[in-house]
Design an enzyme around this catalytic site. Structure first.
Site, PDB file in Angstrom:
ATOM      1  N   TYR A   4     -88.875   9.011 -24.702  1.00  0.00           N
ATOM      2  CA  TYR A   4     -87.924   9.624 -25.627  1.00  0.00           C
ATOM      3  C   TYR A   4     -87.153   8.571 -26.429  1.00  0.00           C
ATOM      4  O   TYR A   4     -86.658   8.849 -27.513  1.00  0.00           O
ATOM      5  CB  TYR A   4     -86.911  10.488 -24.862  1.00  0.00           C
ATOM      6  CG  TYR A   4     -87.360  11.915 -24.628  1.00  0.00           C
ATOM      7  CD1 TYR A   4     -88.514  12.195 -23.904  1.00  0.00           C
ATOM      8  CD2 TYR A   4     -86.621  12.980 -25.122  1.00  0.00           C
ATOM      9  CE1 TYR A   4     -88.910  13.506 -23.689  1.00  0.00           C
ATOM     10  CE2 TYR A   4     -87.009  14.292 -24.905  1.00  0.00           C
ATOM     11  CZ  TYR A   4     -88.161  14.547 -24.192  1.00  0.00           C
ATOM     12  OH  TYR A   4     -88.540  15.846 -23.981  1.00  0.00           O
ATOM     13  N   LYS A  18     -97.573   8.886 -13.144  1.00  0.00           N
ATOM     14  CA  LYS A  18     -99.013   8.681 -13.281  1.00  0.00           C
ATOM     15  C   LYS A  18     -99.278   7.192 -13.053  1.00  0.00           C
ATOM     16  O   LYS A  18     -99.698   6.467 -13.957  1.00  0.00           O
ATOM     17  CB  LYS A  18     -99.479   9.114 -14.677  1.00  0.00           C
ATOM     18  CG  LYS A  18     -99.524  10.620 -14.883  1.00  0.00           C
ATOM     19  CD  LYS A  18    -100.783  11.276 -14.316  1.00  0.00           C
ATOM     20  CE  LYS A  18    -102.029  10.891 -15.090  1.00  0.00           C
ATOM     21  NZ  LYS A  18    -103.246  11.486 -14.485  1.00  0.00           N
ATOM     22  N   ASP A  62     -99.807  15.239 -12.766  1.00  0.00           N
ATOM     23  CA  ASP A  62    -100.757  16.326 -13.068  1.00  0.00           C
ATOM     24  C   ASP A  62    -101.004  17.177 -11.824  1.00  0.00           C
ATOM     25  O   ASP A  62    -101.045  18.406 -11.884  1.00  0.00           O
ATOM     26  CB  ASP A  62    -102.061  15.779 -13.667  1.00  0.00           C
ATOM     27  CG  ASP A  62    -102.719  14.699 -12.818  1.00  0.00           C
ATOM     28  OD1 ASP A  62    -102.045  14.133 -11.929  1.00  0.00           O
ATOM     29  OD2 ASP A  62    -103.915  14.423 -13.041  1.00  0.00           O
ATOM     30  N   ASP A 112     -89.390  17.032 -18.623  1.00  0.00           N
ATOM     31  CA  ASP A 112     -89.263  18.047 -19.667  1.00  0.00           C
ATOM     32  C   ASP A 112     -90.351  19.100 -19.500  1.00  0.00           C
ATOM     33  O   ASP A 112     -90.084  20.302 -19.479  1.00  0.00           O
ATOM     34  CB  ASP A 112     -89.373  17.372 -21.039  1.00  0.00           C
ATOM     35  CG  ASP A 112     -89.258  18.371 -22.178  1.00  0.00           C
ATOM     36  OD1 ASP A 112     -88.370  19.223 -22.123  1.00  0.00           O
ATOM     37  OD2 ASP A 112     -90.091  18.295 -23.109  1.00  0.00           O
ATOM     38  N   ASP A 128     -90.028  23.182 -17.514  1.00  0.00           N
ATOM     39  CA  ASP A 128     -90.360  24.455 -18.172  1.00  0.00           C
ATOM     40  C   ASP A 128     -91.340  25.244 -17.304  1.00  0.00           C
ATOM     41  O   ASP A 128     -91.224  26.464 -17.159  1.00  0.00           O
ATOM     42  CB  ASP A 128     -91.015  24.212 -19.543  1.00  0.00           C
ATOM     43  CG  ASP A 128     -90.006  24.181 -20.688  1.00  0.00           C
ATOM     44  OD1 ASP A 128     -88.859  23.777 -20.450  1.00  0.00           O
ATOM     45  OD2 ASP A 128     -90.376  24.564 -21.815  1.00  0.00           O
TER      46      ASP A 128
HETATM   47  C1  IPM Z   1     -84.973  20.145 -23.059  1.00  0.00           C
HETATM   48  C2  IPM Z   1     -85.390  20.264 -24.507  1.00  0.00           C
HETATM   49  C3  IPM Z   1     -85.019  18.971 -25.237  1.00  0.00           C
HETATM   50  C4  IPM Z   1     -85.807  17.835 -24.611  1.00  0.00           C
HETATM   51  C5  IPM Z   1     -85.223  18.997 -26.772  1.00  0.00           C
HETATM   52  C6  IPM Z   1     -84.488  20.150 -27.420  1.00  0.00           C
HETATM   53  C7  IPM Z   1     -84.831  17.694 -27.393  1.00  0.00           C
HETATM   54  O1  IPM Z   1     -86.749  20.568 -24.578  1.00  0.00           O
HETATM   55  O2  IPM Z   1     -83.782  19.868 -22.812  1.00  0.00           O
HETATM   56  O3  IPM Z   1     -85.806  20.343 -22.174  1.00  0.00           O
HETATM   57  O4  IPM Z   1     -86.982  17.617 -24.953  1.00  0.00           O
HETATM   58  O5  IPM Z   1     -85.239  17.139 -23.762  1.00  0.00           O
HETATM   59 MG    MG Z   2     -87.633  21.002 -22.687  1.00  0.00          MG
END
Ligand code: IPM
Ligand code: MG
Length: 355
Positions: free
Chosen positions: A141, A192, A225, A249, A253
């Site tokens: 990032y 990884k 993975d 990240d 999710d």
């Molecule tokens: C998260 C989001 C952020 C990230 C974006 C909005 C920059 O996806 O907080 O998970 O990638 O960290």
């Molecule tokens: Mg995210």
């Protein structure tokens, strides 16, 4: 002592879910003795539209001086063509970096009432209670060099740089081990290292820290993975999952989907002790449903719960709020993401009623 809170509603569904946070805050102040003074500032695209930047220096200063910062969401199609360094997401990355909140706690908890809301079978997710510790201020990032360049033949080359130092790995790993001691005493570290040098360093530094300071905690290493597969196959095998910025990240999710809806999950971004935390629902700005009263405010309200716990030391109020959310869900309150029809405001009111 009055705590200073900074609210950053941001874009998309951000302002809608933040309005429900404020509804809850009002009750905690009026009825439960919470002492806070609350300030709100522009953030993301909303800030770009007024100030020309996704976060102003003044707002960054306020965030660093606050006791806790709570954001809604940033980004949306309206800012798709804004230069990259002024995009709403860059405001969030700048804020994380400026506040030096390097450890992002992302719990994935399956509420009993929602065990059938997950795409996974009830038998896999019932009782799920895991937490990601995502490194938040380093890795790909922020790594340089990065860019898009044109090659002599006219085609282009895009590149990013995944970089980690010993200190960056050790400080976030420490957070994971400390957290594990308060839970089931197990850390699974994801990278990884079979492919990436930074992943190999990650594994070596985590192993060394474990041996020197946390031999009492169970440590397991897993390729990221494989972890993706295990999270869908048997998510309850985990307790604390430690990983880098990008894997964290993506996999958080995935873990959110295991619990039923991304609209449920909060996060706490923490730095060194005594520094303010940054609290973020992990969902995005959801432009497709923004402004329609469809958003689930629970992720934002539970982000407030994490702030009460981690930044304001209001453990009892945090417990109370967590119970109120559970109670509202137990009594059948459901927004659209959970297959129900309650508008955002009604879900907020259901939680306030439970409080
Ligand atoms: C998260 C989001 C952020 C990230 C974006 C909005 C920059 O996806 O907080 O998970 O990638 O960290
Ligand atoms: Mg995210």
């Amino acid at each position: 002592m009055t705590n200073q809170l900074l609210l950053l509603p941001g874009d998309g569904i951000g302002p809608e879910v933040m309005a429900e946070v404020e509804r809850v805050l009002d009750v905690l102040v009026a009825r439960h003795g919470l002492q806070v003074s609350v300030e709100t500032a522009l953030f993301g695209g909303a800030s770009f539209d007024i100030d020309g930047v996704p976060i102003s220096e003044a707002t960054i200063s306020k965030a660093k001086a606050a006791d806790g910062v709570l954001m809604g969401a940033v980004g949306g199609p309206a800012w798709a063509n804004v230069p990259r360094d002024l995009r709403p997401e860059m405001g969030l990355l700048r804020l994380r970096k400026a506040m030096d909140v390097y450890a992002n706690l992302r719990p994935a908890l399956c509420f009993p009432a929602l065990a059938d809301a997950s795409g996974l079978k009830r038998a896999l997710v019932e009782g799920l209670d895991i937490v990601f510790v995502r490194e938040l201020t380093g890795g790909v990032y922020f790594g340089t060099p990065r860019g898009i360049e044109t090659l002599p033949d006219g085609t282009r080359r895009g590149f990013d740089n995944q970089v980690y130092t010993t200190d960056e790995i050790v400080r976030v790993a420490r957070v994971a081990f400390e957290l594990a001691r308060k839970r089931s005493n197990k850390v699974t570290s994801l990278e990884k290292s079979n492919v990436m040098e930074s992943g190999l360093l990650w594994r070596q530094e985590v192993t060394a820290l474990h041996a020197s300071d946390y031999p009492d905690v169970e440590l397991e290493h897993m390729y990221a993975d494989n972890a993706a597969m295990q999270l869908v196959r048997a998510p309850r095998q985990f307790d604390v999952l430690l990983t880098d910025n990008l894997f964290g990240d993506v996999l958080s999710d995935l873990a959110a989907a295991c619990t039923g809806s991304i609209g449920l999950l909060p996060s706490a971004a923490l730095g060194d002790a005594g520094k303010p935390g940054l609290y973020e629902p992990i969902h995005g700005s959801a432009p497709d449903i923004a402004g329609r009263g469809l958003a689930n405010p629970i992720a934002a309200i539970l982000s407030l719960e994490m702030m009460l716990r981690w930044s304001l030391q209001e453990t009892q109020l945090a417990d109370l709020l967590a119970q109120a959310v559970t109670h509202a869900l137990d009594s059948g309150a459901r927004t659209a993401d959970l297959g129900g029809s309650l508008p955002t405001t009604e879900m907020g009111k259901a939680i306030v009623a439970a409080l």
